[in-house]
Design a protein around this motif. Structure first.
Motif, PDB file in Angstrom:
ATOM      1  N   ARG A  33       0.799  -1.234   0.000  1.00 49.94           N
ATOM      2  CA  ARG A  33       0.000   0.000   0.000  1.00 49.94           C
ATOM      3  C   ARG A  33       0.830   1.282   0.000  1.00 49.94           C
ATOM      4  NH1 ARG A  33      -1.659  -1.458   5.624  1.00 49.94           N
ATOM      5  NH2 ARG A  33      -0.164  -0.350   6.906  1.00 49.94           N
ATOM      6  N   ASN A  34       2.056   1.241   0.518  1.00 49.40           N
ATOM      7  CA  ASN A  34       2.904   2.436   0.561  1.00 49.40           C
ATOM      8  C   ASN A  34       4.065   2.381  -0.429  1.00 49.40           C
ATOM      9  OD1 ASN A  34       1.606   3.977   2.648  1.00 49.40           O
ATOM     10  ND2 ASN A  34       2.288   2.396   4.066  1.00 49.40           N
ATOM     11  N   ARG A 135       5.864   7.796   1.912  1.00 50.39           N
ATOM     12  CA  ARG A 135       4.538   8.415   1.957  1.00 50.39           C
ATOM     13  C   ARG A 135       4.354   8.999   3.354  1.00 50.39           C
ATOM     14  NH1 ARG A 135      -0.202   5.237  -1.246  1.00 50.39           N
ATOM     15  NH2 ARG A 135       1.000   4.767  -3.115  1.00 50.39           N
ATOM     16  N   THR A 136       3.742  10.172   3.422  1.00 48.83           N
ATOM     17  CA  THR A 136       3.564  10.799   4.739  1.00 48.83           C
ATOM     18  C   THR A 136       2.677   9.957   5.647  1.00 48.83           C
ATOM     19  OG1 THR A 136       1.776  12.150   3.857  1.00 48.83           O
ATOM     20  CG2 THR A 136       3.959  13.147   3.907  1.00 48.83           C
ATOM     21  N   SER A 137       1.835   9.111   5.073  1.00 52.52           N
ATOM     22  CA  SER A 137       0.939   8.266   5.863  1.00 52.52           C
ATOM     23  C   SER A 137       1.613   7.004   6.399  1.00 52.52           C
ATOM     24  CB  SER A 137      -0.266   7.863   5.008  1.00 52.52           C
ATOM     25  OG  SER A 137       0.164   7.135   3.858  1.00 52.52           O
ATOM     26  N   ASP A 138       2.859   6.747   6.031  1.00 47.75           N
ATOM     27  CA  ASP A 138       3.546   5.510   6.401  1.00 47.75           C
ATOM     28  C   ASP A 138       4.278   5.687   7.733  1.00 47.75           C
ATOM     29  OD1 ASP A 138       4.906   3.116   6.545  1.00 47.75           O
ATOM     30  OD2 ASP A 138       5.840   3.290   4.559  1.00 47.75           O
ATOM     31  N   SER A 139       3.529   5.576   8.823  1.00 45.93           N
ATOM     32  CA  SER A 139       4.108   5.816  10.145  1.00 45.93           C
ATOM     33  C   SER A 139       5.099   4.732  10.557  1.00 45.93           C
ATOM     34  CB  SER A 139       3.008   5.954  11.194  1.00 45.93           C
ATOM     35  OG  SER A 139       2.208   4.783  11.216  1.00 45.93           O
ATOM     36  N   GLN A 157       5.379  16.014  -3.537  1.00 45.60           N
ATOM     37  CA  GLN A 157       4.316  15.149  -4.030  1.00 45.60           C
ATOM     38  C   GLN A 157       4.882  14.188  -5.055  1.00 45.60           C
ATOM     39  OE1 GLN A 157       0.999  17.551  -5.470  1.00 45.60           O
ATOM     40  NE2 GLN A 157      -0.158  16.707  -3.765  1.00 45.60           N
ATOM     41  N   TYR A 163       0.361  11.530  -4.444  1.00 42.96           N
ATOM     42  CA  TYR A 163       0.300  11.458  -2.984  1.00 42.96           C
ATOM     43  C   TYR A 163       1.472  12.212  -2.358  1.00 42.96           C
ATOM     44  CZ  TYR A 163       3.027   7.216  -4.080  1.00 42.96           C
ATOM     45  OH  TYR A 163       3.928   6.315  -4.590  1.00 42.96           O
ATOM     46  N   ASP A 164       1.296  12.582  -1.093  1.00 39.11           N
ATOM     47  CA  ASP A 164       2.304  13.345  -0.371  1.00 39.11           C
ATOM     48  C   ASP A 164       3.453  12.450   0.085  1.00 39.11           C
ATOM     49  OD1 ASP A 164       0.875  15.717  -0.600  1.00 39.11           O
ATOM     50  OD2 ASP A 164      -0.261  15.334   1.235  1.00 39.11           O
ATOM     51  N   LYS A 166       7.466  12.479   2.082  1.00 37.70           N
ATOM     52  CA  LYS A 166       8.416  13.177   2.939  1.00 37.70           C
ATOM     53  C   LYS A 166       9.798  12.604   2.630  1.00 37.70           C
ATOM     54  CE  LYS A 166       8.347  15.273   7.363  1.00 37.70           C
ATOM     55  NZ  LYS A 166       7.666  15.381   8.633  1.00 37.70           N
TER      56      LYS A 166
END
Length: 177
Positions: A33-34, A135-139, A157, A163-164, A166
């Motif tokens: 997913r990431n 991905r910024t959502s990948d903690s 991006q 997608y965002d 970092k």
């Protein structure tokens, strides 16, 4: 043949027998997913990934390792180095990255293998700097880069998927601190 041993892992070049277990890892939507477009990958796509990783080894003297558990010999996933193609902000730089099968999550394997790959890049291969693009959502991956001592440098991006992302980085002097 380049191999790195950590207390629990063997990082090594790819073998023909790795295709099936890596294909199973790549078929898991949670794992993928990431990564890239976020979709699972077919066996044919996985074979292409391994081929590209091996070509990078031949061309650059570094690449993505197969990660094997020392205790069982199981393939846990892939961790290593690649020259970034996109986004433009870091294109041409060397990035460390990882993907492990879901059954191997939460046990510190990603951090252990990524640390070994980072040390290989900076000390064995003499690279001055390594980045990680997440991905910024990948903690979970953000926790790994934190353990590696990498510092956040930019927010960008993805140029194709939007997608965002970092960007994190570390250079040789920061690594030796």
């Amino acid at each position: 043949m380049t191999e790195i041993r950590t207390p629990r892992l063997l990082l090594r070049r790819w073998l023909e027998d790795d295709l099936v277990p890596l294909s199973e890892i790549h078929a898991d939507p949670a794992v993928m997913r990431n990564i890239g477009d976020g979709r699972p990958r077919s066996t044919e796509q996985t074979a292409g990934d391994i081929e590209a990783w091996e070509e990078e080894w031949d061309d650059e003297g570094f690449g993505v390792f197969a990660v094997e558990l020392l205790g069982s010999g199981e393939l846990a996933g892939a961790v290593g180095l690649t020259v970034v193609a996109e986004p433009d902000e870091v294109a041409g730089q060397v990035a460390v990255g990882w993907r492990l099968g879901r059954v191997f999550w939460g046990q510190g394997y990603a951090s252990e293998a990524a640390h070994a790959a980072l040390e290989f890049a900076l000390q064995d291969r003499g690279l001055e700097r390594v980045v990680a693009v997440l991905r910024t959502s990948d903690s979970a991956s953000a926790a790994v880069v934190d353990k590696l001592g990498m510092r956040a440098e930019a927010a960008v991006q993805h140029p194709v998927h939007g997608y965002d992302l970092k960007v994190f980085g570390i250079d040789l002097t920061q690594y030796q601190e």
